[in-house]
Design a protein around this motif. Structure first.
Motif, PDB file in Angstrom:
ATOM      1  N   PHE A   4     -32.398   3.642  13.334  1.00 55.55           N
ATOM      2  CA  PHE A   4     -31.460   4.500  12.843  1.00 55.55           C
ATOM      3  C   PHE A   4     -31.778   6.022  13.017  1.00 55.55           C
ATOM      4  O   PHE A   4     -31.038   6.796  12.827  1.00 55.55           O
ATOM      5  CB  PHE A   4     -31.298   4.273  11.329  1.00 55.55           C
ATOM      6  N   ALA A   5     -33.343   6.278  13.619  1.00 60.44           N
ATOM      7  CA  ALA A   5     -33.506   7.550  13.702  1.00 60.44           C
ATOM      8  C   ALA A   5     -33.463   8.180  14.866  1.00 60.44           C
ATOM      9  O   ALA A   5     -33.590   9.472  15.282  1.00 60.44           O
ATOM     10  CB  ALA A   5     -35.339   7.642  13.386  1.00 60.44           C
ATOM     11  N   SER A   6     -32.971   7.265  16.066  1.00 60.47           N
ATOM     12  CA  SER A   6     -32.815   7.632  17.478  1.00 60.47           C
ATOM     13  C   SER A   6     -31.473   7.606  17.818  1.00 60.47           C
ATOM     14  O   SER A   6     -30.905   6.461  17.423  1.00 60.47           O
ATOM     15  CB  SER A   6     -33.680   7.001  18.255  1.00 60.47           C
ATOM     16  N   GLU A   7     -30.792   8.565  18.462  1.00 59.29           N
ATOM     17  CA  GLU A   7     -29.179   8.420  18.612  1.00 59.29           C
ATOM     18  C   GLU A   7     -29.223   7.246  19.900  1.00 59.29           C
ATOM     19  O   GLU A   7     -28.222   6.401  19.685  1.00 59.29           O
ATOM     20  CB  GLU A   7     -28.914   9.786  19.392  1.00 59.29           C
ATOM     21  N   PHE A  10     -29.309   3.943  17.966  1.00 58.30           N
ATOM     22  CA  PHE A  10     -28.349   3.775  17.109  1.00 58.30           C
ATOM     23  C   PHE A  10     -27.221   3.439  18.081  1.00 58.30           C
ATOM     24  O   PHE A  10     -26.263   2.548  17.454  1.00 58.30           O
ATOM     25  CB  PHE A  10     -27.982   5.019  16.504  1.00 58.30           C
ATOM     26  N   GLN A  11     -27.067   4.062  19.212  1.00 60.84           N
ATOM     27  CA  GLN A  11     -25.989   3.582  20.030  1.00 60.84           C
ATOM     28  C   GLN A  11     -25.997   2.217  20.436  1.00 60.84           C
ATOM     29  O   GLN A  11     -25.048   1.308  20.373  1.00 60.84           O
ATOM     30  CB  GLN A  11     -25.843   4.495  21.265  1.00 60.84           C
ATOM     31  N   ARG A  12     -27.223   1.408  20.560  1.00 61.45           N
ATOM     32  CA  ARG A  12     -27.314  -0.001  20.921  1.00 61.45           C
ATOM     33  C   ARG A  12     -26.762  -0.765  19.726  1.00 61.45           C
ATOM     34  O   ARG A  12     -26.145  -1.803  19.937  1.00 61.45           O
ATOM     35  CB  ARG A  12     -28.778  -0.189  21.143  1.00 61.45           C
ATOM     36  N   LEU A  13     -27.044  -0.266  18.551  1.00 63.46           N
ATOM     37  CA  LEU A  13     -26.605  -0.996  17.442  1.00 63.46           C
ATOM     38  C   LEU A  13     -25.000  -0.947  17.222  1.00 63.46           C
ATOM     39  O   LEU A  13     -24.430  -1.795  16.787  1.00 63.46           O
ATOM     40  CB  LEU A  13     -27.376  -0.342  15.872  1.00 63.46           C
ATOM     41  N   LEU A  14     -24.772   0.280  17.329  1.00 63.48           N
ATOM     42  CA  LEU A  14     -23.081   0.436  17.539  1.00 63.48           C
ATOM     43  C   LEU A  14     -22.586  -0.450  18.424  1.00 63.48           C
ATOM     44  O   LEU A  14     -21.302  -1.125  18.158  1.00 63.48           O
ATOM     45  CB  LEU A  14     -22.681   1.913  17.894  1.00 63.48           C
ATOM     46  N   THR A  15     -23.050  -0.529  19.684  1.00 64.87           N
ATOM     47  CA  THR A  15     -22.381  -1.495  20.465  1.00 64.87           C
ATOM     48  C   THR A  15     -22.483  -2.904  20.244  1.00 64.87           C
ATOM     49  O   THR A  15     -21.603  -3.656  20.512  1.00 64.87           O
ATOM     50  CB  THR A  15     -23.107  -1.242  22.131  1.00 64.87           C
ATOM     51  N   ALA A  16     -23.511  -3.208  19.786  1.00 67.91           N
ATOM     52  CA  ALA A  16     -23.778  -4.835  19.296  1.00 67.91           C
ATOM     53  C   ALA A  16     -22.499  -5.158  18.189  1.00 67.91           C
ATOM     54  O   ALA A  16     -22.071  -6.001  18.285  1.00 67.91           O
ATOM     55  CB  ALA A  16     -25.066  -5.048  18.741  1.00 67.91           C
ATOM     56  N   ALA A  17     -22.385  -4.219  17.054  1.00 69.00           N
ATOM     57  CA  ALA A  17     -21.608  -4.463  16.194  1.00 69.00           C
ATOM     58  C   ALA A  17     -20.097  -4.409  16.600  1.00 69.00           C
ATOM     59  O   ALA A  17     -19.444  -5.369  16.132  1.00 69.00           O
ATOM     60  CB  ALA A  17     -22.001  -3.318  15.004  1.00 69.00           C
ATOM     61  N   GLY A  18     -19.704  -3.457  17.562  1.00 69.15           N
ATOM     62  CA  GLY A  18     -18.600  -3.453  17.966  1.00 69.15           C
ATOM     63  C   GLY A  18     -17.824  -4.596  18.795  1.00 69.15           C
ATOM     64  O   GLY A  18     -16.849  -4.596  19.109  1.00 69.15           O
ATOM     65  N   GLN A  19     -18.992  -5.454  19.347  1.00 74.90           N
ATOM     66  CA  GLN A  19     -18.580  -6.744  19.996  1.00 74.90           C
ATOM     67  C   GLN A  19     -18.130  -7.728  19.211  1.00 74.90           C
ATOM     68  O   GLN A  19     -17.679  -8.947  19.617  1.00 74.90           O
ATOM     69  CB  GLN A  19     -19.603  -7.272  20.913  1.00 74.90           C
ATOM     70  N   ALA A  20     -18.003  -7.462  17.726  1.00 75.56           N
ATOM     71  CA  ALA A  20     -17.651  -8.742  16.739  1.00 75.56           C
ATOM     72  C   ALA A  20     -16.286  -8.932  16.840  1.00 75.56           C
ATOM     73  O   ALA A  20     -15.446  -8.124  17.214  1.00 75.56           O
ATOM     74  CB  ALA A  20     -18.227  -8.626  15.448  1.00 75.56           C
ATOM     75  N   THR A  33     -25.338   6.841   9.902  1.00 75.11           N
ATOM     76  CA  THR A  33     -26.739   6.709   9.468  1.00 75.11           C
ATOM     77  C   THR A  33     -26.948   7.624   8.250  1.00 75.11           C
ATOM     78  O   THR A  33     -26.064   8.714   8.206  1.00 75.11           O
ATOM     79  CB  THR A  33     -27.670   6.968  10.742  1.00 75.11           C
ATOM     80  N   VAL A  34     -27.647   7.456   7.237  1.00 75.76           N
ATOM     81  CA  VAL A  34     -28.066   8.458   6.170  1.00 75.76           C
ATOM     82  C   VAL A  34     -29.570   8.835   6.362  1.00 75.76           C
ATOM     83  O   VAL A  34     -30.460   7.980   6.124  1.00 75.76           O
ATOM     84  CB  VAL A  34     -27.522   7.605   4.886  1.00 75.76           C
ATOM     85  N   ALA A  39     -28.570   2.503   7.381  1.00 80.51           N
ATOM     86  CA  ALA A  39     -27.100   2.572   7.800  1.00 80.51           C
ATOM     87  C   ALA A  39     -26.293   1.913   6.807  1.00 80.51           C
ATOM     88  O   ALA A  39     -26.496   1.311   6.172  1.00 80.51           O
ATOM     89  CB  ALA A  39     -26.963   1.713   9.159  1.00 80.51           C
ATOM     90  N   GLU A  40     -25.175   2.450   7.117  1.00 81.68           N
ATOM     91  CA  GLU A  40     -23.906   2.078   5.945  1.00 81.68           C
ATOM     92  C   GLU A  40     -22.477   1.465   7.102  1.00 81.68           C
ATOM     93  O   GLU A  40     -22.424   2.255   7.882  1.00 81.68           O
ATOM     94  CB  GLU A  40     -23.514   3.198   5.219  1.00 81.68           C
ATOM     95  N   LEU A  41     -22.269   0.325   6.732  1.00 82.85           N
ATOM     96  CA  LEU A  41     -21.350  -0.392   7.337  1.00 82.85           C
ATOM     97  C   LEU A  41     -19.824  -0.187   6.298  1.00 82.85           C
ATOM     98  O   LEU A  41     -20.016  -0.376   5.149  1.00 82.85           O
ATOM     99  CB  LEU A  41     -21.203  -1.809   7.345  1.00 82.85           C
ATOM    100  N   LEU A  42     -18.972   0.537   6.827  1.00 84.60           N
ATOM    101  CA  LEU A  42     -17.576   0.936   6.107  1.00 84.60           C
ATOM    102  C   LEU A  42     -16.336   0.307   6.813  1.00 84.60           C
ATOM    103  O   LEU A  42     -16.272   0.180   7.856  1.00 84.60           O
ATOM    104  CB  LEU A  42     -17.485   2.551   6.129  1.00 84.60           C
ATOM    105  N   ALA A  43     -15.492  -0.028   5.852  1.00 83.12           N
ATOM    106  CA  ALA A  43     -14.018  -0.373   6.403  1.00 83.12           C
ATOM    107  C   ALA A  43     -13.449   0.855   6.698  1.00 83.12           C
ATOM    108  O   ALA A  43     -13.591   2.043   6.277  1.00 83.12           O
ATOM    109  CB  ALA A  43     -13.519  -1.282   5.209  1.00 83.12           C
ATOM    110  N   ASP A  44     -12.759   0.592   7.863  1.00 83.64           N
ATOM    111  CA  ASP A  44     -11.757   1.652   8.206  1.00 83.64           C
ATOM    112  C   ASP A  44     -10.371   1.314   7.729  1.00 83.64           C
ATOM    113  O   ASP A  44      -9.589   0.500   8.236  1.00 83.64           O
ATOM    114  CB  ASP A  44     -11.796   1.694   9.720  1.00 83.64           C
ATOM    115  N   PRO A  45      -9.956   1.981   6.918  1.00 85.56           N
ATOM    116  CA  PRO A  45      -8.780   1.711   6.120  1.00 85.56           C
ATOM    117  C   PRO A  45      -7.355   1.894   7.232  1.00 85.56           C
ATOM    118  O   PRO A  45      -6.172   1.295   6.982  1.00 85.56           O
ATOM    119  CB  PRO A  45      -8.472   2.799   5.004  1.00 85.56           C
ATOM    120  N   ASP A  46      -7.682   2.578   8.106  1.00 84.71           N
ATOM    121  CA  ASP A  46      -6.518   3.014   9.108  1.00 84.71           C
ATOM    122  C   ASP A  46      -6.391   1.779   9.872  1.00 84.71           C
ATOM    123  O   ASP A  46      -5.098   1.321  10.646  1.00 84.71           O
ATOM    124  CB  ASP A  46      -6.790   4.151  10.032  1.00 84.71           C
ATOM    125  N   ARG A  47      -7.170   0.769   9.875  1.00 81.65           N
ATOM    126  CA  ARG A  47      -7.046  -0.511  10.753  1.00 81.65           C
ATOM    127  C   ARG A  47      -7.056  -1.543   9.854  1.00 81.65           C
ATOM    128  O   ARG A  47      -7.085  -2.913  10.032  1.00 81.65           O
ATOM    129  CB  ARG A  47      -8.181  -0.677  11.613  1.00 81.65           C
TER     130      ARG A  47
END
Length: 333
Positions: A4-7, A10-20, A33-34, A39-47
Motif C-alpha cells: 500500500f506504500a508504493s503507487e 498498489f496499481q497491481r492490487l487495483l488491477t487484480a481486484a478489478g478483474q473480479a 489507501t490510508v 487499504a479500504e474497499l468501498l462500495a460505489d453507490p453510483d453502480r
C-alpha cells in the motif's frame, strides 16, 4: 515494504481486484489507501442496481469477489492480508472491508496458481459439452467454498430440472417489470467499452426450454442454438443472510471460480430467482444447507472473450484517513 506504500504496487492490487466478476459487470467497488498503512474497499453507490438489488446483496457479493482477488494479490506479494469486514458502517456505510498486511514470506504454490487464474477467468454463456465434471474436481470446488465459510451444493438431475423451471418462471415475472427491463438495458447496451455487457459476451440465443443460460437480448445474429442436455448446476450457500454473509459469499464465489478455471471448468449464472426475491425485499428462508446466494452453471465450454474492465486508475478512491481503527481481523494464508 507494504504493497500500500508504493503507487506501482498498489496499481497491481487495483488491477487484480478489478478483474473480479460482478452483477451485470457493474464493477461496483473502489479502493483507497490510508497513510500507506492499510487499504479500504468501498462500495460505489453510483453502480448499485437500485431496482434489481434493493437489499444491496448482489453489490456485496460482487465486492466480496473483488476482495478475494485483493487478498490473493497481497499474499503473492509476500505479505499476509488481515481483513476486517464492515469495520465502520455507522460513520462510513460505503466501507465494506479494511485490509492490513504483515510480512509473511513467499505464497504457497496453490495461492500463486489461483492468482495467475485471475486474468484467465471468464463468465461463459456459450453451450457447454456433455462431458461430466469428475468427482475429484467437484470435491475441490466444494472445498474452495468451505474455506471461505460457504457451501457449494451440486444439484442432481431432477433438482437441476426443477431449478431451471423456477428460473424460467422468475425470468417471465421479471420481464413484466418495466423498471427492471430499463435497468437491464442500461447495462447491456453499447457503452464506453469499460463496463456493462456488450453483445460479444452474452452468448447465443437458446433453442431449449427451459434455458440453462440467461438471455440478455441481442446476440449479434447468433442463435438460437441448443445447449447441453443435462446442465450441471450448483448453488452457493451461507449460514446467514446479511451483509457480512454476502461479502463472504463473494469471496467464496471467487475462490470457487478461480479453482474451476484452474481445472478448465467454465461457469455462468442463473440468478433471476434471487433478483426476484430481492426485489420483493424477501430475505431467503434458511434451508437445511444454508441461505442461497448464487446459482451457478458449470461445465466444459469453449474459449470466450473477457468482459470489459475499467482502468485501474478509475478504481482508486481518494486517499483519506480513517476515523476509527478497524478490529476483528481475519487472516488469509
Amino acid at each position: 515494504m507494504s504493497p500500500f506504500a508504493s503507487e506501482l504496487a498498489f496499481q497491481r492490487l487495483l488491477t487484480a481486484a478489478g478483474q473480479a466478476p460482478s452483477v451485470l459487470n457493474t464493477q461496483p467497488w473502489r479502493l483507497k489507501t490510508v497513510r500507506g498503512e492499510f487499504a479500504e474497499l468501498l462500495a460505489d453507490p453510483d453502480r448499485w442496481l437500485r431496482v434489481s438489488d434493493p437489499r444491496r446483496r448482489s453489490l456485496h457479493v460482487s465486492c466480496g469477489a473483488a476482495l478475494f482477488n485483493l487478498r490473493l494479490a497481497v499474499r503473492t506479494s509476500g505479505h499476509r492480508p488481515l481483513i476486517w469486514l464492515l469495520p465502520n458502517t455507522e460513520e462510513e456505510p460505503r466501507l465494506l472491508a479494511a485490509v492490513r498486511v504483515s510480512p509473511y514470506g513467499p505464497a504457497p504454490s496453490g495461492t500463486r496458481e489461483l492468482y495467475e487464474c485471475i486474468g484467465l477467468r471468464r463468465t461463459n454463456r456459450e453451450p457447454f459439452s456433455e462431458r461430466r465434471i469428475p468427482g475429484d474436481v467437484l470435491a475441490d470446488l466444494r472445498q474452495a467454498a468451505a474455506r471461505e465459510g460457504a457451501g457449494l451444493v451440486m444439484l442432481g438431475r431432477h433438482a437441476s430440472a426443477d431449478l431451471l423451471e423456477y428460473v424460467a418462471i422468475a425470468d417471465e415475472a421479471l420481464a413484466g417489470n418495466g423498471d427492471y427491463r430499463a435497468e437491464l438495458r442500461a447495462w447491456t447496451t453499447s457503452g464506453n467499452g469499460r463496463e456493462g455487457m456488450p453483445s460479444y459476451v452474452r452468448g447465443p440465443g437458446c433453442a431449449d426450454d427451459p434455458a440453462p443460460v440467461r438471455d440478455f437480448g441481442t446476440h449479434r445474429g447468433r442463435g438460437p442454438v441448443h445447449f447441453e442436455s443435462r446442465p450441471q448446476l450448483a448453488v452457493l450457500t451461507t449460514a446467514g443472510d446479511g451483509p457480512v454473509d454476502w461479502l463472504r459469499a463473494g469471496q467464496a464465489l471467487q475462490r470457487v471460480l478461480l479453482t474451476a478455471t484452474l481445472h478448465g471448468i467454465s461457469a455462468s449464472f442463473l440468478n433471476q430467482p434471487l433478483d426476484l426475491r430481492d426485489m420483493r425485499r424477501h430475505s431467503d428462508p434458511r434451508h437445511r444447507r444454508g441461505h442461497l446466494q448464487m446459482i451457478i452453471r458449470l461445465g466444459y465450454g469453449p474459449a470466450v472473450p473477457r468482459a470489459p474492465r475499467r482502468p485501474a486508475a478509475e478504481l482508486e478512491a481518494e486517499t483519506g484517513v480513517s476515523r476509527r481503527r478497524p478490529a476483528e481481523p481475519r487472516s488469509c494464508r
